[in-house]
Design a protein around this motif. Structure first.
Motif, PDB file in Angstrom:
ATOM      1  N   LEU A  33       3.783  -0.451   7.393  1.00 45.55           N
ATOM      2  CA  LEU A  33       2.599  -0.732   6.455  1.00 45.55           C
ATOM      3  C   LEU A  33       1.762  -1.797   6.609  1.00 45.55           C
ATOM      4  CD1 LEU A  33       2.182   0.868   3.665  1.00 45.55           C
ATOM      5  CD2 LEU A  33       3.298  -1.042   2.381  1.00 45.55           C
ATOM      6  N   MET A  34       0.625  -1.547   6.409  1.00 42.69           N
ATOM      7  CA  MET A  34      -0.389  -3.020   6.652  1.00 42.69           C
ATOM      8  C   MET A  34      -1.024  -2.688   5.149  1.00 42.69           C
ATOM      9  SD  MET A  34      -1.946  -2.416  10.553  1.00 42.69           S
ATOM     10  CE  MET A  34      -2.162  -4.091  10.796  1.00 42.69           C
ATOM     11  N   ALA A  35      -1.552  -4.080   4.894  1.00 37.70           N
ATOM     12  CA  ALA A  35      -2.097  -4.215   3.583  1.00 37.70           C
ATOM     13  C   ALA A  35      -3.029  -5.381   3.291  1.00 37.70           C
ATOM     14  CB  ALA A  35      -0.828  -4.390   2.616  1.00 37.70           C
ATOM     15  N   TRP A  36      -3.678  -5.446   2.340  1.00 40.87           N
ATOM     16  CA  TRP A  36      -4.504  -6.642   2.032  1.00 40.87           C
ATOM     17  C   TRP A  36      -4.316  -6.895   0.422  1.00 40.87           C
ATOM     18  CZ3 TRP A  36      -7.932  -8.960   5.189  1.00 40.87           C
ATOM     19  CH2 TRP A  36      -8.299  -8.341   6.477  1.00 40.87           C
ATOM     20  N   TYR A  37      -4.074  -8.330   0.529  1.00 40.32           N
ATOM     21  CA  TYR A  37      -4.092  -8.946  -0.739  1.00 40.32           C
ATOM     22  C   TYR A  37      -4.995  -9.950  -1.079  1.00 40.32           C
ATOM     23  CZ  TYR A  37       0.911  -7.498  -0.854  1.00 40.32           C
ATOM     24  OH  TYR A  37       2.002  -6.854  -0.923  1.00 40.32           O
ATOM     25  N   ARG A  38      -5.367 -10.223  -2.066  1.00 33.94           N
ATOM     26  CA  ARG A  38      -6.333 -11.334  -2.504  1.00 33.94           C
ATOM     27  C   ARG A  38      -5.644 -12.335  -3.542  1.00 33.94           C
ATOM     28  NH1 ARG A  38     -10.801  -7.733  -5.578  1.00 33.94           N
ATOM     29  NH2 ARG A  38     -10.043  -7.164  -7.415  1.00 33.94           N
ATOM     30  N   GLY A  55      -1.353   6.973   7.670  1.00 33.59           N
ATOM     31  CA  GLY A  55      -2.831   6.747   7.071  1.00 33.59           C
ATOM     32  C   GLY A  55      -2.898   6.960   5.653  1.00 33.59           C
ATOM     33  N   ARG A  56      -1.788   7.176   5.282  1.00 28.72           N
ATOM     34  CA  ARG A  56      -1.868   7.079   3.681  1.00 28.72           C
ATOM     35  C   ARG A  56      -2.248   5.815   3.081  1.00 28.72           C
ATOM     36  NH1 ARG A  56       3.453   9.831   1.078  1.00 28.72           N
ATOM     37  NH2 ARG A  56       2.969  11.288   2.554  1.00 28.72           N
ATOM     38  N   THR A  57      -2.897   5.916   2.148  1.00 26.63           N
ATOM     39  CA  THR A  57      -3.423   4.720   1.315  1.00 26.63           C
ATOM     40  C   THR A  57      -3.386   4.744  -0.077  1.00 26.63           C
ATOM     41  OG1 THR A  57      -5.624   5.899   0.878  1.00 26.63           O
ATOM     42  CG2 THR A  57      -5.495   4.634   2.955  1.00 26.63           C
TER      43      THR A  57
END
Length: 125
Positions: A33-38, A55-57
């Protein structure tokens, strides 16, 4: 040593667009899993979007329809395309990835979470 390097942040006017990139390098066997946080000033770090290896988002509600997460497995890279940016999108953006490989000199199939250094996104006129 595995590391994640981000790029693409900056200052943009409301309604503008930015594209963030994050590339993993080092002793990598596989990336899950790859992700973006802020994280905005004075607030906790929150998940923005994530993407599985296939590729599931998924997205947090506040960015649905405006942000798109994607990945290039051949380049060990995850992207975040941000459109129609709003002042409330201002934050430091961090990428995160679950990576198996060489950890402290030992190769393992177990995935560990890694973080990028963060990139500032400022939305202001």
């Amino acid at each position: 040593q595995v590391q994640l390097v981000e790029s693409g942040g900056g200052l943009v006017q409301p309604g503008g667009s930015l594209r963030l990139s994050c590339t993993a390098s080092g002793g990598i066997s596989a990336i899950g899993l790859m992700a973006w946080y802020r994280q905005a000033p004075g607030k906790e770090r929150d998940l923005v979007a994530d993407i599985t290896k296939s590729g599931r988002t998924s997205y947090t509600d506040s960015v649905k329809g405006r942000f798109t997460i994607s990945r290039d497995n051949s380049k060990n890279t995850v992207y975040l395309q941000m459109t129609n940016l709003k002042p409330e999108d201002t934050a430091v953006y961090y990428c995160n990835a679950a990576i198996s490989g060489n950890r402290f000199g030992i190769w393992s199939n177990e995935e560990y979470p890694y973080w990028g250094q963060g990139t500032q996104v400022t939305v202001a006129s």
